[in-house]
Design a protein around this motif. Structure first.
Motif, PDB file in Angstrom:
ATOM      1  N   HIS A 260       0.903  -1.273  -0.134  1.00 54.42           N
ATOM      2  CA  HIS A 260      -0.252  -0.096  -0.020  1.00 54.42           C
ATOM      3  C   HIS A 260       1.627   0.599   0.039  1.00 54.42           C
ATOM      4  O   HIS A 260       1.205   2.723  -0.437  1.00 54.42           O
ATOM      5  CB  HIS A 260      -1.167   0.207   1.610  1.00 54.42           C
ATOM      6  N   GLU A 261       1.930   1.376   0.695  1.00 53.87           N
ATOM      7  CA  GLU A 261       3.067   2.367   1.168  1.00 53.87           C
ATOM      8  C   GLU A 261       3.456   2.348  -0.110  1.00 53.87           C
ATOM      9  O   GLU A 261       4.040   3.918  -0.941  1.00 53.87           O
ATOM     10  CB  GLU A 261       3.642   2.677   1.881  1.00 53.87           C
ATOM     11  N   HIS A 264       1.448   3.970  -2.973  1.00 57.06           N
ATOM     12  CA  HIS A 264       0.767   5.715  -2.734  1.00 57.06           C
ATOM     13  C   HIS A 264       2.581   6.352  -3.857  1.00 57.06           C
ATOM     14  O   HIS A 264       2.271   7.548  -4.230  1.00 57.06           O
ATOM     15  CB  HIS A 264       1.525   6.343  -1.259  1.00 57.06           C
ATOM     16  N   GLU A 335      -6.657   6.663  -1.055  1.00 54.07           N
ATOM     17  CA  GLU A 335      -6.315   6.083  -0.558  1.00 54.07           C
ATOM     18  C   GLU A 335      -6.380   4.956  -1.323  1.00 54.07           C
ATOM     19  O   GLU A 335      -5.893   3.432  -1.612  1.00 54.07           O
ATOM     20  CB  GLU A 335      -6.551   5.817   0.971  1.00 54.07           C
ATOM     21  N   HIS A 380      -8.734   8.807   5.255  1.00 52.81           N
ATOM     22  CA  HIS A 380      -9.099   7.036   4.637  1.00 52.81           C
ATOM     23  C   HIS A 380     -10.605   6.983   4.720  1.00 52.81           C
ATOM     24  O   HIS A 380     -11.449   7.177   5.697  1.00 52.81           O
ATOM     25  CB  HIS A 380      -8.024   6.399   5.626  1.00 52.81           C
TER      26      HIS A 380
HETATM   27 ZN    ZN Z   1      -2.358   5.468   2.299  1.00 52.93          ZN
END
Ligand code: ZN
Length: 400
Positions: A260-261, A264, A335, A380
């Motif tokens: 997930h990071e 981004h 997100e 989020h």
């Molecule tokens: Zn995030």
């Protein structure tokens, strides 16, 4: 407008309405109810502290107290406008810190202990608080001196310089924060577990990114909650994992967090966020300039009078409150994009869903908050929205 939003926020905090029945697929009734109660306490504190801050600053702006404080600051500053401006700022800063202290102490110490999330002693909390306050005082104090100096130097265009200075600062702070400031509050050590290092390398290769360092942060000295983030700019970056994440979550859940990071980063969210921030910042300084011209009897020459600072603070308090739905809509969209990219990267939507469930459970999240509150204040999407979006990501057969 701000009052209307605040009232709606209060209404939905007190009367949150029914929980989406889909939440029962993942959470027990007790977990859902606990999430609601914890969120309610946090929301009430947020609203109360905001109301008190606005009240204090508005009292200075609208009543005679601001003018009187400015006179004292001018006298103590011995006629030097920058000194007077700084003293006015210092008085307001101390006042706001004082009225806010009970709310900070309650929400980040007592409430967190009551819910079993905090692992920090009261002495440790105070050490953090004082360190943070000192840093804030130095940085905002320097900013205030620059502000008053610029209003005297460029009476018509100071806002343009203020915007430019803040834009540069935003970029520089992005570089410097993880290197200079974060180590003041936490210890960072390289991750030892070879399994984690291999997993991060494999994901980075798949995403075509190069990870410089994989670090673990001693978050457990303060909290039981887990998180992770990427830091740095450009081609190479470091990833920081909370030790609580490595301790409490299974390896495929940790993988989902890292993916997930990385998403981004890969999708350029930090860069885009910085650009939006810079544009908004120029617009706000211009708006502030026009507002000050219209409402105050400003000098044609020399820095603005000290009491201007109260109006500046009120302006930023209200615009950041009113602007939060806009920034949050953008943030939530990023997100969701990161969640779906991450699932494509790991090929494991089950782990991503399990991660959301465990994160929410361990942090007692409000699984399905009132839509107004989610729209207004959630950076989020809520847990249930995130799970739905993850499950809707089309899956290829097998992992790439
Ligand atoms: Zn995030």
């Amino acid at each position: 407008m701000a009052g209307l939003f605040a009232l709606l926020y209060l209404y939905f905090t007190l009367f949150p309405g029914p929980v989406d029945p889909a939440a029962q697929q993942y959470f027990s009734a007790a977990e859902i109810a606990a999430g609601r109660r914890y969120a309610q306490a946090k929301r009430l504190i947020f609203l109360a502290s905001f109301a008190v801050e606005v009240g204090v600053v508005a009292w200075l702006v609208l009543g005679p107290a601001g003018g009187r404080l400015a006179q004292v600051a001018t006298r103590l500053g011995k006629g030097r406008p920058l000194a007077a401006g700084f003293l006015f700022f210092l008085a307001l800063w101390l006042l706001l810190r004082a009225v806010n202290l009970p709310f900070s102490l309650y929400s980040s110490y007592f409430l967190e202990h009551q819910w079993g999330f905090s692992t920090e002693s009261l002495a440790g909390w105070w050490a953090d608080y004082l360190k943070g306050a000192a840093l804030d005082l130095v940085l905002s104090g320097a900013g205030v001196l620059l502000f008053f100096w610029a209003t005297g130097r460029w009476p018509q265009t100071w806002w343009l310089y203020a915007g430019t200075f803040l834009a540069v600062w935003l970029v520089v702070a992005n570089y410097l924060w993880p290197v200079l400031v974060a180590p003041l509050f936490n210890r960072f050590t390289p991750v030892r577990d070879p399994e984690i290092v291999i997993m991060v390398k494999r994901l980075a290769e798949r995403a075509d990114l190069s990870v410089d360092k994989v670090l673990v942060m001693d978050a457990s000295r303060r909290t039981t909650k887990a998180n992770a983030y990427f830091a740095g700019l450009g081609r190479t970056r470091r990833i920081v994992l909370y030790d609580t994440l490595l301790r409490d979550y299974s390896s495929d859940e940790v993988e989902a967090v890292v993916a997930h990071e990385m998403a981004h980063w890969k999708l350029g969210h930090v860069r885009r966020g910085t650009i939006y921030g810079i544009l908004a910042n120029f617009a706000l300084w211009l708006l502030l300039f026009l507002l000050l011209r219209l409402t105050l009897d400003l000098p044609r020459r020399g820095p603005y009078p000290p009491e201007t600072w109260a109006l500046v603070v009120l302006f930023f308090l209200l615009t950041s409150f009113l602007g939060s739905p806009i920034t949050n809509v953008i943030s939530r969209r990023m997100e969701t994009a990161a969640d779906s990219y991450a699932v494509k990267l790991t090929g494991d939507p089950q782990a991503a869903v399990r991660l959301q469930v465990n994160l929410a459970r361990r942090a007692s999240a409000d699984i399905s908050p009132p839509p107004f509150i989610e729209w207004f204040s959630y950076t989020h999407p809520s847990t249930l929205r995130r799970i739905e979006a993850i499950r809707a990501v089309p899956q290829k057969e097998g992992r790439p």
